[in-house]
Design an enzyme around this catalytic site. Structure first.
Site, mmCIF file in Angstrom:
data_model
loop_
_atom_site.group_PDB
_atom_site.id
_atom_site.type_symbol
_atom_site.label_atom_id
_atom_site.label_comp_id
_atom_site.label_asym_id
_atom_site.label_seq_id
_atom_site.Cartn_x
_atom_site.Cartn_y
_atom_site.Cartn_z
ATOM 1 N N ASP A 13 5.001 9.866 2.045
ATOM 2 C CA ASP A 13 5.735 8.689 2.499
ATOM 3 C C ASP A 13 6.475 8.083 1.314
ATOM 4 O OD1 ASP A 13 6.290 5.867 3.224
ATOM 5 O OD2 ASP A 13 5.098 6.314 5.003
ATOM 6 N N HIS A 17 4.857 4.492 10.357
ATOM 7 C CA HIS A 17 4.901 5.538 9.334
ATOM 8 C C HIS A 17 4.179 6.791 9.835
ATOM 9 C CE1 HIS A 17 6.069 2.719 5.951
ATOM 10 N NE2 HIS A 17 5.681 1.882 6.892
#
Length: 468
Positions: free
Chosen positions: A114, A21
Site C-alpha cells: 500500500d 485499502h
C-alpha cells in the site's frame, strides 16, 4: 482460471488495514491469482480471521493469508501510537515473510505494498526484493501529493504539473478532525512554510517514492490520459494502471464466482435496501454516502436533511448512527414516503441498480471508481486532501458530475444542494453528464476485457516478475 501458463512467481500483497485499502488490493490479488500467479496477502490478525476461510475456500492455494501483526488489543490505543506500533511489529514479520518467499519462489518475488506504507519498500529492498507501490488514491492525487511533498522539502519540480490540475493549496483546505483526531493548526516544513500536520503525515507516502520499482493505480489508461496526467507521471516513475479493481461479476464477468469484495468492516443490510430500491421507478432515487471518515457539524447535517426534504426525488442515504444523531428531530418520519436512511448499505448493488439517478459523494476514490464504472452521475461534496482534487477531475476533466459551491464559512447550504440536484437530474447539462458517464462505463469494462489496457498490464507484471 486464466489459460495463461503457470508462472513460478510469488506476489506478496501488503495492504493498509482500512476497508477501502483492503478491498481494492484484494481485487488486484484475485486478478493476479486468476492468471495463475501465487499470491500471499500479508495483513493483520483480525483481517486474517475475517477473510481466511472465505478467500482460501474460493481460491485454494492460489491466494493465502499470512497474519503479520496482532491487532486484537488495539481498541484503546490512539491512532498515531497504533501506527507506530504497527510499523515496528509488522516490519519484522514482513522481513521474515520476504525471506521465506524468496526461497520458495527462487527469487521471483514482488512486494505490492500500500502506498501509505512506504517503509515496506525499504524492507523489500534490504532483502533484494522489488517493490510496487499500490495507491488507493487516483493518479492525479498522487501527482499532486508528490508535487506538494517536493515543495515541503524545498525542492523544485523539473516539469510543472499539467495545466488541468487544481492549485496545490486545494488539498490543504478544510482538513477536519479526521476520525475524531485533533491536530495543531500548523507546523513548519523544511522550506520554512507552515502546513497542516495531517497533510504532512499523508505526504510521508512520497518519502521514497522515486525508489519504487513500479507504481500501480486503480484506474485505466483512458481515464488517466486526459489532461496528460499519465504522461507527466510516466516521466518520473514506472507507472501501470490495473483498474478498475471491482468484483468481476459487476463489470467484465471473466472471473467465476467473484461476486463481492470479500471484506466488510460493517454489517451490511442488503435485503431492506435492495427491496426498497426495487419498489422505485428507474432513475428516480438519489443515493447519498459520505464514507466512513467524514464527520459533519450539526449545522451541515441539517442543511443536507432540509435539502433532501424539499427536493422532489426519492433518496437513499447511508449515514452512520453517530451522524444520524445530528439530524433534525422527526426528519426520518417526515421523509418516510420518499426516503430510506440506513447506517450502511451494499454500495456496489446500489450503484448498479436501475432506480439510481445520481450519487451524492464525498469523492473518496473507491466511490468515484465505482460510479464511473457503473455510469452514475455524481454530485461531489469534497472535504479534504484527495477529495477536492478528484472532484475537480470528475467535473472539469471527465465531465461526470458537478461540484457543490460552499459559502464563505465553508457550509454547503440547502439551496445549493437543491440547485445542484436539479442541474444533475434535469435539462441539457444532465443529459451531457449522462452521456459522459455512459462512455466511461464502456471504457472501464474494455480495460478489463481480454486484451484491454489493464488486463495487458497485469499480464506484463507477471511476465516481469517471472524474468527476475
Amino acid at each position: 482460471m486464466s489459460d495463461q501458463n503457470d508462472k513460478k512467481v510469488e506476489i506478496i500483497v501488503f495492504p493498509y488495514h482500512g476497508q477501502g485499502h483492503m478491498n481494492t488490493m484484494l481485487q488486484f490479488a484475485k486478478r493476479i491469482a486468476w492468471k495463475n500467479a501465487k499470491v500471499t496477502i500479508a495483513t493483520t490478525l483480525s483481517t486474517t480471521n475475517k477473510m481466511k476461510s472465505k478467500v482460501e475456500n474460493a481460491w485454494g492455494t492460489s491466494i493465502t493469508l499470512d497474519s503479520i501483526y496482532d491487532d486484537s488489543d488495539e481498541s484503546q490505543i490512539k491512532f498515531m501510537d497504533r501506527m507506530a506500533r504497527f510499523e515496528a511489529a509488522a516490519a519484522s514479520s514482513l522481513s521474515k515473510l520476504l525471506v521465506q518467499k524468496k526461497e520458495e519462489a527462487d527469487n521471483k518475488v514482488l512486494l505490492v505494498y500500500d502506498g501509505n506504507l512506504p517503509w515496506a519498500l525499504d524492507i523489500a529492498h534490504e532483502h533484494g526484493v522489488r517493490g510496487a507501490a499500490f495507491f488507493p488514491q487516483s493518479c492525479a492525487t498522487v501527482a499532486t501529493y508528490y508535487s506538494l511533498y517536493q515543495e515541503t522539502q524545498g525542492k523544485e519540480l523539473e516539469t510543472e504539473l499539467p495545466a488541468v490540475f487544481p492549485p496545490l493549496e486545494l488539498i490543504q483546505r478544510n482538513v477536519p478532525n479526521v476520525f475524531g483526531l485533533k491536530f495543531p493548526e500548523a507546523v513548519v516544513a523544511k522550506n520554512g512554510k507552515e502546513y497542516s500536520p495531517f497533510v504532512l503525515f499523508v505526504l510521508r507516502q512520497c518519502i521514497n517514492l522515486e525508489k519504487a520499482d513500479l507504481l500501480l493505480f486503480n484506474q485505466f489508461d483512458k481515464l488517466v490520459e486526459p489532461g496528460e496526467v499519465l504522461q507527466w507521471m510516466s516521466k518520473i516513475f514506472n507507472v501501470k494502471t490495473i483498474g478498475p479493481t471491482l468484483p468481476s461479476s459487476y463489470i467484465d464477468k471473466r472471473i467465476k464466482d467473484d461476486v463481492d469484495y470479500g471484506f466488510h468492516a460493517f454489517n451490511l443490510d442488503n435485503n431492506s435496501c435492495i427491496n426498497w430500491l426495487n419498489s422505485k421507478p428507474a432513475r428516480s432515487v438519489i443515493y447519498i454516502a459520505f464514507g466512513s471518515s467524514v464527520h459533519y457539524s450539526v449545522e451541515q447535517m441539517t442543511e443536507i436533511a432540509e435539502a433532501l426534504k424539499s427536493q422532489p426525488n426519492n433518496f437513499l442515504w447511508a449515514v452512520r448512527e453517530t451522524e444520524q444523531k445530528k439530524l433534525p428531530e422527526d426528519f426520518v418520519q417526515q421523509t418516510s414516503e420518499k426516503g430510506l436512511m440506513l447506517s450502511w448499505c451494499p454500495q456496489l448493488d446500489v450503484l448498479v441498480h436501475e432506480s439510481i439517478s445520481c450519487f451524492v459523494t464525498h469523492c473518496g476514490w473507491n466511490s468515484i471508481t465505482e460510479a464511473l464504472s457503473f455510469g452514475v452521475p455524481m454530485l461531489s461534496v469534497p472535504q479534504f486532501l484527495d477529495q477536492p482534487v478528484d472532484a475537480h477531475f470528475v467535473e472539469q476533466v471527465w465531465g461526470a458530475g458537478i461540484t457543490v459551491k460552499r459559502s464563505e464559512d465553508g457550509l454547503v447550504t440547502r439551496d445549493e444542494i437543491v440547485r445542484c440536484l436539479e442541474v444533475l437530474n434535469n435539462g441539457e447539462k444532465a443529459e451531457e453528464i449522462k452521456a459522459n458517464v455512459a462512455r466511461w462505463k464502456v471504457l472501464a469494462k474494455e480495460a478489463l476485457d481480454e486484451g484491454g489496457s489493464s488486463d495487458k498490464h497485469i499480464d506484463e507484471i507477471i511476465e516481469w516478475v517471472s524474468s527476475f
